[in-house]
Design an enzyme around this catalytic site. Structure first.
Site, short mmCIF file in Angstrom:
data_model
loop_
_atom_site.label_atom_id
_atom_site.label_comp_id
_atom_site.label_asym_id
_atom_site.label_seq_id
_atom_site.Cartn_x
_atom_site.Cartn_y
_atom_site.Cartn_z
N ASP A 28 0.84 -1.19 0.00
CA ASP A 28 0.00 0.00 0.00
C ASP A 28 0.89 1.25 0.00
O ASP A 28 1.69 1.43 0.91
CB ASP A 28 -0.89 -0.03 1.25
CG ASP A 28 -1.71 1.24 1.41
OD1 ASP A 28 -1.93 1.93 0.39
OD2 ASP A 28 -2.12 1.53 2.54
N ASN A 30 -0.26 4.55 -0.20
CA ASN A 30 -0.83 5.82 0.28
C ASN A 30 -1.55 5.72 1.63
O ASN A 30 -2.30 6.63 2.00
CB ASN A 30 -1.78 6.40 -0.78
CG ASN A 30 -2.94 5.47 -1.06
OD1 ASN A 30 -2.97 4.34 -0.57
ND2 ASN A 30 -3.91 5.94 -1.83
N ASP A 32 -4.04 3.99 2.75
CA ASP A 32 -5.48 3.75 2.94
C ASP A 32 -5.77 2.29 3.31
O ASP A 32 -6.93 1.89 3.40
CB ASP A 32 -6.28 4.17 1.69
CG ASP A 32 -5.97 3.29 0.48
OD1 ASP A 32 -5.07 2.42 0.56
OD2 ASP A 32 -6.64 3.46 -0.57
N ASP A 36 -1.85 -1.19 -3.85
CA ASP A 36 -2.16 -0.44 -5.07
C ASP A 36 -1.00 -0.53 -6.06
O ASP A 36 0.04 -1.13 -5.78
CB ASP A 36 -2.48 1.02 -4.72
CG ASP A 36 -1.45 1.59 -3.74
OD1 ASP A 36 -0.25 1.48 -4.03
OD2 ASP A 36 -1.85 2.11 -2.67
N ASP A 105 -5.32 -9.90 -15.72
CA ASP A 105 -6.33 -10.91 -15.44
C ASP A 105 -7.61 -10.51 -16.17
O ASP A 105 -8.20 -9.48 -15.87
CB ASP A 105 -6.57 -10.95 -13.92
CG ASP A 105 -7.09 -12.28 -13.44
OD1 ASP A 105 -7.87 -12.90 -14.18
OD2 ASP A 105 -6.71 -12.70 -12.33
N ASP A 206 -9.71 -15.75 -16.63
CA ASP A 206 -10.50 -16.25 -15.51
C ASP A 206 -11.57 -17.24 -15.99
O ASP A 206 -12.25 -16.97 -17.00
CB ASP A 206 -11.17 -15.05 -14.82
CG ASP A 206 -11.83 -15.41 -13.51
OD1 ASP A 206 -11.11 -15.83 -12.59
OD2 ASP A 206 -13.06 -15.24 -13.40
N GLU A 248 -7.50 -20.37 -17.06
CA GLU A 248 -7.93 -21.06 -15.84
C GLU A 248 -9.02 -22.06 -16.22
O GLU A 248 -10.07 -21.67 -16.71
CB GLU A 248 -8.48 -20.07 -14.80
CG GLU A 248 -8.79 -20.77 -13.49
CD GLU A 248 -9.70 -19.96 -12.54
OE1 GLU A 248 -9.63 -20.20 -11.33
OE2 GLU A 248 -10.47 -19.12 -13.02
N HIS A 322 -4.68 -17.04 -5.30
CA HIS A 322 -5.48 -16.23 -4.37
C HIS A 322 -6.75 -16.93 -3.92
O HIS A 322 -7.50 -16.37 -3.13
CB HIS A 322 -5.82 -14.91 -5.05
CG HIS A 322 -6.66 -15.11 -6.27
ND1 HIS A 322 -6.18 -15.74 -7.41
CD2 HIS A 322 -7.96 -14.84 -6.53
CE1 HIS A 322 -7.15 -15.82 -8.30
NE2 HIS A 322 -8.24 -15.28 -7.79
N ASP A 323 -7.03 -18.11 -4.45
CA ASP A 323 -8.23 -18.87 -4.06
C ASP A 323 -7.89 -20.05 -3.17
O ASP A 323 -8.79 -20.76 -2.72
CB ASP A 323 -8.95 -19.43 -5.30
CG ASP A 323 -9.52 -18.34 -6.21
OD1 ASP A 323 -9.84 -17.25 -5.71
OD2 ASP A 323 -9.63 -18.60 -7.43
O1 TEU Z 1 -12.09 -18.67 -9.75
C1 TEU Z 1 -12.88 -19.67 -10.31
C2 TEU Z 1 -13.41 -20.62 -9.39
O2 TEU Z 1 -14.05 -21.55 -9.83
C3 TEU Z 1 -13.16 -20.37 -7.95
O3 TEU Z 1 -13.75 -19.19 -7.60
C4 TEU Z 1 -13.70 -21.39 -7.13
O4 TEU Z 1 -15.07 -21.55 -7.37
C5 TEU Z 1 -13.54 -21.03 -5.70
O5 TEU Z 1 -12.41 -20.26 -5.48
C6 TEU Z 1 -13.44 -22.28 -4.96
O6 TEU Z 1 -13.31 -22.00 -3.65
C7 TEU Z 1 -11.94 -17.49 -10.43
C8 TEU Z 1 -11.11 -16.53 -9.61
O7 TEU Z 1 -9.84 -17.06 -9.44
C9 TEU Z 1 -11.82 -16.26 -8.32
O8 TEU Z 1 -11.08 -15.45 -7.45
C10 TEU Z 1 -13.14 -15.60 -8.66
O9 TEU Z 1 -13.90 -15.43 -7.49
C11 TEU Z 1 -13.94 -16.43 -9.65
O10 TEU Z 1 -13.18 -16.89 -10.75
C12 TEU Z 1 -15.05 -15.59 -10.25
O11 TEU Z 1 -14.51 -14.63 -11.11
CA CA Z 2 -3.56 2.18 -1.24
#
Ligand code: TEU
Ligand code: CA
Length: 550
Positions: A28, A30, A32, A36, A105, A206, A248, A322-323
């Site tokens: 970050d 700034n 907040d 960013d 993305d 995605d 993906e 990130h999931d």
């Molecule tokens: O993820 C696709 C997806 O199928 C996952 O969201 C999955 O259903 C979930 O994480 C299982 O726990 C992509 C992105 O990576 C995710 O961050 C988004 O939320 C999703 O698409 C919708 O755009």
């Molecule tokens: Ca920021």
């Protein structure tokens, strides 16, 4: 074999390593409390030091942030939370000076319900944008069918103005786009070409396997027109530049992956599939229903992808995004053997064929968190908590699922140093910092040559140094061994040998000592002699020069 951009035989992204940034949690600038673009720019030196070639940037376009940016309301502008279009241009230019490309993305399966297309579409059935989305007739009480959305609840939402339901595979604020409509597809291609013109290095697509949905047949992924759409998309956009494109695809198997990543470059560069990473889920159950990892199956899955795609396609190599929960907490040991197990997992993955992805903080061995419920932010986690309590689950059991699998495990702020808020922000972080930042942070690892950071750094270098990492043919070794994951990669000059004890117990080393000329490239214990045992999470990678033995 190479013929420029037309095929994928000799592409730059084959010995590249990609680093994923989740912008709101990275740095970050700034105060907040939200990461960013300027924050990312300030960390390019760090990333260059690590040695990565490209950044996959999770979405930074304008968005109401219902799903942290995966709900886009303007594909050609930056969300003010992250900066401006000018900051984005600066990031692309500054990254280039650090030999780093920026991968955007692209969320093309759905938009935000606040996108101007959708605002128009829901005005009337005659509106020219109506058909950009997927609508079905019905009455308010009777859904078109019983399909469910990924984040809970029905996949249909009633819009009284038009007397129809729209289809959404994710949240209600993420209406699905209708790829059957050629005008919509054209708008998408124009938008992508505009980003290509800005100098981006590629795109991550995605849930791309869900664009060709056919809800009447309850088809979500792998719809009949999927690869037709992908070939058109590629022809109209990606093939015009030397880009990396990664799809993906939760629903891919190796046969489908060969279509996505065909070396003729007709679709994408590579596939990003999840078969290995879902193995601790019981088939037919949800990811929240925790189950142990079937280790032999893990080896079978990796082995199958490695051999089936050899020469015929290209895969992504990853443990995290990130999931997903943090791998060291999930399949390593985030306590006593955190360092050893994090390195073992890195060595195991980075010796395989494909393009490795490092998710921010993975290179430090960042771990899962256990927060009180009010500290969680992810829409999926919040919905799960509500739904499962309503269904009568015990609170402790729901919390265990969240500790194990919540997406917020990956979304806590990047741990830069042992100062306040781990150096992530001078303000109030949007999500709490993992309390272990005093022990686990970048500042302490950069200078420590035995750190996890330096293990990743070395692995990235090795991939660039030895062609066998890119082209070597994969052979699984001791595939029945219940603790050891070992394999070799071979080309005409050399053999790479990787041996990993996947668990925290000392075991017998099932392999024969390689010849004396074998060079130890990297290991996670400091003494280097061959041993007939493997210590907890011990990992070794050797290079055997075949010409030495002629
Ligand atoms: O993820 C696709 C997806 O199928 C996952 O969201 C999955 O259903 C979930 O994480 C299982 O726990 C992509 C992105 O990576 C995710 O961050 C988004 O939320 C999703 O698409 C919708 O755009
Ligand atoms: Ca920021």
């Amino acid at each position: 074999m190479s013929d420029g951009n037309r095929t994928n035989y000799n592409k730059w992204w084959k010995n590249a390593v990609i680093y994923q940034i989740y912008p709101r949690s990275f740095a970050d600038s700034n105060g907040d409390g939200i990461g960013d673009l300027q924050g990312i720019i300030s960390k390019l030196d760090y990333l260059e030091k690590l040695g990565i070639d490209a950044i996959w940037l999770s979405p930074v376009c304008k968005s109401p942030q219902d799903d942290n940016g995966y709900d886009i309301s303007d594909y050609q502008d930056i969300d003010p939370m992250f900066g401006t279009l000018q900051d984005m241009e600066e990031l692309i230019a500054e990254a280039e000076k650090h030999h780093i490309r920026i991968i955007m993305d692209l969320v093309l399966n759905h938009s935000s319900d606040e996108h101007p297309w959708f605002l128009e579409a829901k005005k009337s059935r005659e509106n020219p944008y109506h058909d950009y989305y997927v609508w079905r007739d019905g009455t308010e009480e009777t859904f078109p069918n019983d399909m469910r959305a990924a984040f809970g609840g029905p996949a249909w939402e009633w819009v009284p103005e038009v007397g129809q339901f729209y289809f959404h595979q994710f949240s209600v604020k993420q209406p699905d786009l209708n790829w059957e409509n050629p005008k919509l597809r054209r708008e998408i291609y124009d938008m992508i070409n505009w980003w290509i013109g800005k100098g981006v290095g590629g795109f991550r697509l995605d849930v791309i396997d869900q664009i060709a949905k056919e809800p009447d047949k309850q088809i979500t992924n792998n719809g009949p027109r999927l690869h037709e759409f992908l070939r058109e998309l590629s022809r109209e956009t990606f093939q015009k530049a030397d880009l990396v494109t990664v799809g993906e695809a939760w629903g891919a198997n190796t046969e489908l992956a060969k279509l996505y990543s065909n070396p003729d470059n007709s679709e994408l560069s590579m596939v990003f599939q999840f078969e290995h990473i879902c193995l601790d889920q019981i088939p037919g159950k949800e990811k929240w229903d925790l189950a142990p990892l079937p280790f032999l199956k893990l080896k079978e899955v990796f082995g199958r992808w490695q051999t089936h795609l050899y020469g015929k396609g290209w895969n992504s190599l990853f443990w995290n995004n990130h999931d997903l929960p943090r791998i060291v907490s999930r399949w390593g040991d985030d306590g006593k053997y955190r360092v050893e197990s994090a390195k073992m997992l890195a060595i195991l993955l980075h010796g395989m064929q494909g393009t490795p992805y490092i998710y921010q903080g993975e290179e430090l061995g960042m771990t899962n968190v256990r927060y009180d419920m009010e500290e969680y932010r992810d829409i999926e986690t919040l919905n799960l908590y509500r739904e499962r309590l309503e269904k009568g689950y015990q609170k402790e059991d729901v919390m265990d699922s969240i500790y194990g699998k919540s997406r917020d495990n990956a979304r806590t702020p990047m741990q830069w140093n042992n100062g306040e808020n781990a150096g992530f922000t001078t303000g109030n972080p949007w999500i709490k910092v993992n309390p272990n930042y005093k022990e686990i942070n970048a500042a302490s690892q950069i200078t420590d040559e035995n750190s996890i950071f330096n293990c990743y750094r070395q692995l990235i270098r090795l991939r660039k140094q030895y062609p066998v990492f890119v082209d070597g043919e994969f052979h699984m070794l001791c595939d029945e061994d219940e603790s050891v994951f070992a394999y070799s990669r071979e080309d005409s000059d050399s053999q790479l040998l990787v041996i990993c004890n996947f668990y925290g117990k000392t075991v017998n080393n099932p392999l024969e000592k390689p010849e004396d000329s074998a060079k130890l490239l990297i290991a996670n214990y400091q003494d280097t002699d061959w041993n007939d045992i493997l210590r907890p999470y011990e990992a070794r990678m050797y290079l055997i020069n075949k010409r030495d033995n002629i």
